[in-house]
Scaffold this motif. Structure first.
Motif, mmCIF file in Angstrom:
data_model
loop_
_atom_site.group_PDB
_atom_site.id
_atom_site.type_symbol
_atom_site.label_atom_id
_atom_site.label_comp_id
_atom_site.label_asym_id
_atom_site.label_seq_id
_atom_site.Cartn_x
_atom_site.Cartn_y
_atom_site.Cartn_z
ATOM 1 N N ASN A 146 -30.313 3.935 1.409
ATOM 2 C CA ASN A 146 -30.799 3.656 2.548
ATOM 3 C C ASN A 146 -32.023 4.608 2.742
ATOM 4 O O ASN A 146 -32.091 5.911 2.749
ATOM 5 C CB ASN A 146 -29.684 4.174 3.520
ATOM 6 N N GLY A 147 -33.049 3.988 3.505
ATOM 7 C CA GLY A 147 -34.293 4.619 3.722
ATOM 8 C C GLY A 147 -35.268 4.984 2.572
ATOM 9 O O GLY A 147 -36.306 5.692 2.814
ATOM 10 N N ALA A 148 -34.861 4.278 1.478
ATOM 11 C CA ALA A 148 -35.950 4.495 0.122
ATOM 12 C C ALA A 148 -37.260 3.931 0.645
ATOM 13 O O ALA A 148 -38.178 4.273 -0.167
ATOM 14 C CB ALA A 148 -35.057 4.026 -0.984
ATOM 15 N N GLY A 149 -37.049 2.709 1.308
ATOM 16 C CA GLY A 149 -38.384 1.939 1.349
ATOM 17 C C GLY A 149 -38.330 0.632 0.869
ATOM 18 O O GLY A 149 -39.376 -0.143 0.725
ATOM 19 N N LYS A 150 -37.201 0.054 0.742
ATOM 20 C CA LYS A 150 -36.878 -1.236 0.581
ATOM 21 C C LYS A 150 -37.437 -2.443 1.385
ATOM 22 O O LYS A 150 -38.448 -3.220 1.133
ATOM 23 C CB LYS A 150 -35.582 -1.626 -0.044
ATOM 24 N N SER A 151 -36.959 -2.182 2.601
ATOM 25 C CA SER A 151 -37.259 -3.131 3.677
ATOM 26 C C SER A 151 -38.807 -2.819 3.972
ATOM 27 O O SER A 151 -39.590 -3.918 4.097
ATOM 28 C CB SER A 151 -36.444 -2.786 4.947
ATOM 29 N N THR A 152 -39.326 -1.787 3.826
ATOM 30 C CA THR A 152 -40.800 -1.693 4.381
ATOM 31 C C THR A 152 -41.704 -2.296 3.292
ATOM 32 O O THR A 152 -42.583 -2.973 3.590
ATOM 33 C CB THR A 152 -41.012 0.082 4.145
ATOM 34 N N THR A 153 -41.322 -2.488 1.998
ATOM 35 C CA THR A 153 -41.793 -3.156 1.165
ATOM 36 C C THR A 153 -41.737 -4.545 1.379
ATOM 37 O O THR A 153 -42.883 -5.276 0.952
ATOM 38 C CB THR A 153 -40.966 -2.878 -0.588
HETATM 39 N N1 LIG Z 1 -39.914 1.069 12.647
HETATM 40 C C1 LIG Z 1 -40.236 2.389 11.951
HETATM 41 N N2 LIG Z 1 -40.924 3.281 12.522
HETATM 42 C C2 LIG Z 1 -40.829 4.497 11.888
HETATM 43 N N3 LIG Z 1 -40.276 4.481 10.613
HETATM 44 C C3 LIG Z 1 -39.620 3.605 9.972
HETATM 45 C C4 LIG Z 1 -39.283 2.469 10.668
HETATM 46 N N4 LIG Z 1 -38.813 1.498 10.041
HETATM 47 C C5 LIG Z 1 -38.242 2.594 8.859
HETATM 48 N N5 LIG Z 1 -38.873 3.732 9.077
HETATM 49 C C6 LIG Z 1 -38.681 4.877 8.009
HETATM 50 O O1 LIG Z 1 -39.026 4.233 6.648
HETATM 51 C C7 LIG Z 1 -38.510 4.663 5.673
HETATM 52 C C8 LIG Z 1 -38.098 3.491 4.827
HETATM 53 O O2 LIG Z 1 -37.112 2.635 5.579
HETATM 54 P P1 LIG Z 1 -36.655 1.338 5.045
HETATM 55 O O3 LIG Z 1 -37.886 0.746 4.372
HETATM 56 O O4 LIG Z 1 -35.861 0.795 6.199
HETATM 57 O O5 LIG Z 1 -35.561 1.788 3.892
HETATM 58 P P2 LIG Z 1 -34.698 0.891 3.193
HETATM 59 O O6 LIG Z 1 -34.865 -0.509 3.492
HETATM 60 O O7 LIG Z 1 -34.567 1.105 1.864
HETATM 61 O O8 LIG Z 1 -33.220 1.429 3.664
HETATM 62 C C9 LIG Z 1 -37.435 5.320 6.012
HETATM 63 O O9 LIG Z 1 -37.580 6.894 6.013
HETATM 64 C C10 LIG Z 1 -37.264 5.278 7.531
HETATM 65 O O10 LIG Z 1 -36.593 6.274 8.694
#
Ligand SMILES: Nc1ncnc2c1ncn2[C@@H]1O[C@H](COP(=O)(O)OP(=O)(O)O)[C@@H](O)[C@H]1O
Ligand SMILES: [Mg+2]
Lengths: 233, 625
Positions: A36-43
Motif C-alpha cells: 500500500n502506498g508504493a506507487g502502483k495507482s500513481t503509475t
Molecule cells: N492525491 C494524492 N495527493 C498526494 N499524495 C498522494 C495522492 N495519492 C497518493 N499519494 C501518495 O503517493 C504515494 C503512492 O500512492 P499510490 O500510488 O496510491 O500507492 P498504491 O496504489 O501503490 O497503494 C503514497 O505515498 C500516497 O500517500
C-alpha cells in the motif's frame, strides 16, 4: 505494446514516482506488485493521462502518449480501470456501460452488452439498477465492463481483488483469464500475490515509487526474501 | 382577498416562474457538469430579451415573426454561450475554480457594454404576443392568454430536458460528468466537446427564458445582475444540479412574489405591512429558510466530491516590515506631488484596499467565498451616514461606530452562513447582501431610498483632501495590519486548517464554526470601516454601496491580485480602482475595456497578478542562476 521509460510523477511538491520502467507485450498479463502506498495507482494514473508526468516517456503502439489528454489515450485503446471503481452511482448498469462505449478498433477484441453479461453473469440480472445500489463485487465487475465497452487493446487494472470475498476473487481471476484468451494485454496492479500468480505471466515490484524487481512469476515465487522485503503483509 | 384574485395571483406567479425556471435550469446544468458558477448567465438572459426585441421588430409582429424571433434569439444566445466556453473558459479549466468565476465576471462587463452599444441605454418595451393578446376571463378577472401559454411552457421544457437527460447518450454523459467528469474523460469522452455542448444547451435555456419575457418585461441593462441573483436563489433553493428542484423552486418563488404584489398593503392588528415592498426580498427570505432546514436545497444532495488533482494552496508568507515601508513611504509623500486628483484617487484606493483585504481573509485563508461582501461595506457606509445626519453625532463618532454596525450585521448574517459551505455559502451571502440592499433602497423615510443620503461631509479638520487621505491611509493600514496579525495568530492558523481539512479539526474537538463566525464578524466590521471612510470621502451615499456590482468588484480585486498572496488583494484593489478611473474618463464603454483587461490577465496569469509576477521573477532568477 506498452512501454514506460524513466517516468517521474509528483503530487504537488511530493515526488512520488522516480524513474519507473516497465513493459507490457502483446497479449501479455503483467502484474505490478507492491505494498500500500508504493506507487502502483500513481503509475496507472500517470500512464492513463490523469496525472501529468513530470519526466519520462510512455509509448503505446509506437506512439508517445505522455502528453496526451486522458480521452485521447483512452481512444487509442488503452483502457483504465480505477482502484476505487468510480461507478456513476446515479446511472443504471446499462447507462454506466453506455458512458464507456467507443467505436470498435482493429486489433482489439470488440465488446457489447451481451458479451459483457456473459463475462460477468451477475451484471445481467441488474441492468436497470443504479450503480450506487450494487455490492462492492458487482461494482468492481461493472467498472471493468464499462472500460471494456471502449474496446481497448490494453487494460490498466488497479487492484481488482481489493476488498472482495474469496468467491468473487476467483470469478475475477477467471474473467481476467478470459480477457487474456481474447487477446487483450493487461497491466494488473495488485497486493494480493496469490491472485496475481493465478493470472499473470511476469511481475514488477515497486516500492516507494521505484522499481525493485522485474522478472517472471516463477522467479518471484522462488525468492522468498524478495517477497518478505517488498510484499509481506 | 377573494378566491378569484387568489387564483389570478397564482396564475401570475406561475407565468413568472416559467422564465425563472428556464434560466435556472440552464445555470444548474452548466454548474453540474463544469463546476463553473456562471455569473454571465444573467447576461445571456438579457441578450435573449434584447435579441428577441430586435428580431421580432425585423420579422414583423405576426405570430410567425414573434415565435421565430423568440426561437432564433434563444439559438443565437446558445451560440454566444458556446463561444464563451470555447474562447475563454476552456483555456482555464485547470486554473483554480475562483479564476473561472473571475472570467465570468469579466464576461458580464463585456456583455453589458455590447448591449449598451447595440441597443442604447433606454429601456425597450417589446411587442405583446401577436394572437395571444386577448385576455382570458377567469371568474371576474382577466389574464393575458400569453401568460397561460407561459404556464404551459415551463412543464414542457422540463419534460423535454428530462427526455434529453435520460433517453440520449448526451444526457447520459452529462449526468455521468456531473458526478465524476475525470472518469468520463478517462473513458474516452472528449470533455471539451461535452462542456461546449452543455454551455450551448444551458445558454439556449437562458436565452429562451429572456426572449419569452419580451411581452411582459422591458429589455434593460440592469437585468443581467438582477436575473443572476434570482437564478442563484432558484438553483440553490431547488438544489444545485437538480432540474426538477429548479422547477419547484421557480414556482415557489414566482408565486410568492406574485402574492406579495397582489396583497399590497394590509393592516394586521393595527400594524401596516407593505407586502408589495417585500417582492424584492421574499425570494431571499425563502432561500434563507430553505437552506437552514435543508442545507442542500429542496431536491439537492450533498455535492459529489469532484476529483481534481489540483495543487494545494501555497503557504502564505507574512509580509516583512521592510516591504511595508517600501510601500508606505511613497504613499505618505504622495500629497507632496501636489496633484489633487491623485490624492482623491489614492483615498479611494485606500478604502477599497481595506475592503478587498477583508474579503480576502474570509475567502482565501478562511475558505468561505462571499458573493455579497458589499453588504458590510454598505452597512458601514449607511451607519456612518445615518448616525451623522439623523442622530446628529459628530463625524468622528459616526466613523468610529459604523464598523460596529457592520460587525453586528455580520454577526447575524454570519450565524447562518457558517452553517453552509462552498457555493451554497456564497449564494447565501449574496442573498443577505441583496436583502440589505432592498432595505436601503425601499425604506425611503429612513435611508432616503434610491436617492440615498447627501451632505455626509467630514469634520473641519479633515476637510482638505490631503488630511482626509492621511486619515484613510491610517485607517486602511491599521485595518490591514490587524487582518494580517489575525491571520498569523493561532486563530488564523485554525481558520486555514479548517479550510484545508475541516474533518480533522472537528476530530480534535475544535468547533470550527465558532472561528468562522468570529472571522465573519471581524471582516464585516473592517469592511464597514472601509464603507464609512468611503461615504465621508464622497460626501454622499446611495444604495449602490450595497449592490451586487460592488460585491463583484471586490471579488474581482481579490482574484485579480491573487488569493494566494497577502499583497495580491491590495494590488488588485489599486489596479482595479485606478484602471476604472482612467478608462471611465475616456470612454462610455469602460466596462467592456475593464472586462477585456481582466480576461487578458486571467488568460495570461492564471494565478493572479501578484502570483504571476512572483512566478515570472522566480523563473528569471532561475534562468540567471
Ligand atoms: N492525491 C494524492 N495527493 C498526494 N499524495 C498522494 C495522492 N495519492 C497518493 N499519494 C501518495 O503517493 C504515494 C503512492 O500512492 P499510490 O500510488 O496510491 O500507492 P498504491 O496504489 O501503490 O497503494 C503514497 O505515498 C500516497 O500517500
Ligand atoms: Mg493503489
Amino acid at each position: 505494446m506498452l512501454a514506460v521509460r524513466g517516468l517521474h510523477a509528483h503530487y504537488g511538491q511530493a515526488h512520488i514516482l522516480a524513474d519507473v520502467e516497465l513493459e507490457v507485450g502483446e497479449g501479455e498479463v503483467v502484474a505490478l506488485l507492491g505494498r500500500n502506498g508504493a506507487g502502483k495507482s500513481t503509475t496507472l494514473k500517470t500512464v492513463s493521462g490523469l496525472l501529468p508526468a513530470s519526466a519520462g516517456e510512455v509509448h503505446f503502439l509506437d506512439r508517445r502518449i505522455e502528453r496526451l489528454p486522458p480521452h485521447r489515450i483512452a481512444r487509442l485503446g488503452l483502457g483504465y480501470v480505477p482502484e476505487d471503481r468510480r461507478i456513476f452511482t446515479d446511472l443504471t448498469v446499462m447507462e454506466n456501460l453506455e458512458v464507456g462505449r467507443q467505436p470498435g478498433r482493429a486489433g482489439a477484441p470488440s465488446w457489447d452488452e451481451a458479451k459483457l453479461f456473459a463475462l460477468f453473469p451477475n451484471l445481467a440480472a441488474m441492468r436497470d439498477r443504479p450503480g450506487g445500489r450494487m455490492s462492492g463485487g458487482e461494482q468492481q465487475m461493472l467498472t471493468i465492463a464499462r472500460t471494456l465497452m471502449g474496446n481497448p487493446r490494453c487494460l490498466l487494472l488497479d487492484e481488482p481483488s481489493e476488498g472482495l470475498a474469496p468467491l468473487i476473487v476467483e470469478q475475477m481471476a477467471a474473467a481476467i483469464s478470459t480477457l487474456k484468451r481474447e487477446g487483450l494485454s493487461v497491466l494488473l496492479c495488485e497486493q494480493n500475490l496469490h491472485f496475481a500468480r493465478s493470472v499473470a505471466d511476469r511481475a514488477y515490484i515497486i516500492e516507494s515509487g521505484r522499481m525493485r524487481f522485474s522478472g517472471t512469476m516463477a522467479a518471484l515465487a522462488a525468492d522468498p526474501a524478495l517477497r518478505e522485503q517488498y510484499l509481506s503483509v | 382577498m377573494t378566491w378569484s384574485s387568489i387564483l389570478i395571483q397564482l396564475l401570475n406567479g406561475l407565468a413568472g416562474a416559467a422564465s425563472l425556471f428556464l434560466v435556472s435550469a440552464g445555470l444548474s446544468l452548466i454548474f453540474g457538469v463544469t463546476r463553473i458558477v456562471n455569473f454571465a448567465h444573467g447576461s445571456l438572459y438579457m441578450l435573449g430579451l434584447y435579441g428577441a426585441y430586435t428580431l421580432i421588430e425585423t420579422f414583423g409582429r405576426t405570430p410567425l415573426g414573434f415565435w421565430s424571433g423568440v426561437a432564433l434569439a434563444a439559438l443565437l444566445v446558445g451560440l454566444a454561450g458556446a463561444l464563451i466556453e470555447v474562447a475563454i473558459l476552456r483555456r482555464i479549466y485547470r486554473a483554480p475554480e475562483l479564476f473561472q468565476l473571475l472570467a465570468t465576471f469579466a464576461v458580464v462587463l463585456v456583455i453589458k457594454d455590447i448591449a449598451l452599444f447595440a441597443w442604447g441605454p433606454e429601456d425597450l418595451v417589446g411587442p405583446r404576443a401577436p394572437g395571444l393578446r386577448t385576455p382570458v376571463e377567469i371568474f371576474d378577472k382577466r389574464i393575458p392568454l400569453y401568460d397561460l401559454v407561459l404556464i404551459g411552457i415551463g412543464p414542457l421544457v422540463l419534460g423535454i430536458l428530462w427526455l434529453l437527460l435520460t433517453r440520449t447518450r448526451w444526457g447520459t454523459l452529462v449526468r455521468a460528468a456531473t458526478q465524476d467528469r475525470e472518469m468520463v474523460a478517462a473513458l474516452g469522452v472528449d470533455q471539451a466537446r461535452l462542456f461546449t455542448s452543455v454551455f450551448f444547451a444551458g445558454s439556449v435555456l437562458a436565452g429562451l427564458g429572456g426572449a419569452l419575457q419580451i411581452p411582459r418585461e422591458p429589455a434593460n441593462l440592469e437585468l443581467d445582475l438582477s436575473v443572476i441573483a434570482d437564478a442563484f436563489v432558484v438553483t440553490v433553493v431547488g438544489g444545485l444540479g437538480s432540474i426538477p428542484g429548479a422547477f419547484l423552486a421557480a414556482i415557489m418563488i414566482g408565486v410568492a412574489k406574485a402574492f406579495c404584489i397582489g396583497i399590497g398593503t394590509v393592516q394586521w392588528f393595527g400594524v401596516e405591512i407593505a407586502f408589495s415592498k417585500l417582492t424584492l426580498v421574499v425570494e431571499f427570505l425563502i432561500m434563507g429558510l430553505v437552506l437552514i432546514i435543508r442545507p442542500y436545497g429542496l431536491l439537492g444532495r450533498p455535492p459529489a466530491q469532484q476529483r481534481h488533482s489540483g495543487e494545494p494552496a501555497p503557504p502564505l508568507v507574512p509580509p516583512g516590515w521592510k516591504v511595508a515601508a517600501v510601500w508606505l513611504v511613497p504613499l505618505l509623500l504622495l500629497p507632496a506631488a501636489g496633484d489633487r486628483y491623485l490624492v482623491v484617487l489614492a483615498t479611494d484606493i485606500a478604502c477599497f484596499a481595506l475592503f478587498a483585504a477583508s474579503l480576502h481573509l474570509i475567502m482565501g485563508p478562511a475558505g468561505m467565498v462571499s458573493f455579497g461582501h458589499a453588504a458590510y461595506f454598505g452597512i458601514g457606509a449607511y451607519a456612518a451616514g445615518l448616525l451623522f445626519k439623523r442622530a446628529g453625532l459628530p463625524m468622528e463618532a459616526a466613523l468610529a461606530l459604523a464598523p460596529l454596525a457592520a460587525g453586528f450585521a455580520a454577526l447575524i448574517y454570519g450565524w447562518f452562513c457558517v452553517r453552509l459551505s462552498g457555493v451554497y455559502l456564497a449564494m447565501l451571502t449574496l442573498a443577505f447582501a441583496q436583502i440589505s440592499w432592498s432595505i436601503a433602497f425601499q425604506w425611503d423615510s429612513f435611508t432616503g431610498g434610491s436617492n440615498g443620503i447627501v451632505g455626509v461631509w467630514p469634520a473641519a479638520w479633515l476637510a482638505s483632501k490631503t488630511a482626509y487621505f492621511y486619515l484613510a491611509l491610517a485607517v486602511a493600514a491599521g485595518g490591514i495590519a490587524l487582518l494580517w496579525r489575525v491571520l498569523f495568530s493561532p486563530f488564523g492558523a485554525t481558520l486555514r486548517a479548517g479550510r484545508d481539512s475541516p474533518l480533522r479539526l472537528e476530530a480534535i474537538g475544535v468547533e470550527l464554526r465558532r472561528y468562522q463566525w468570529a472571522a465573519f464578524v471581524l471582516v464585516g466590521a473592517l469592511a464597514g470601516a472601509a464603507g464609512a471612510l468611503f461615504a465621508f470621502s464622497k460626501g454622499s451615499l446611495s444604495p449602490s454601496v450595497i449592490s451586487i456590482a460592488l460585491s463583484t468588484d471586490a471579488l474581482i480585486m481579490v482574484l485579480l491580485g491573487g488569493v494566494d498572496t497577502l499583497t495580491g488583494p491590495l494590488a488588485g484593489a489599486a489596479l482595479f480602482t485606478w484602471l476604472r478611473d482612467e478608462v471611465a474618463r475616456r470612454t462610455e464603454f469602460w466596462r467592456a475595456v475593464m472586462g477585456l483587461v481582466i480576461l487578458a490577465i486571467v488568460l495570461i496569469f492564471p494565478q493572479g497578478l501578484v502570483g504571476g509576477v512572483k512566478a515570472l521573477v522566480a523563473r528569471w532568477r532561475r534562468a540567471r542562476a
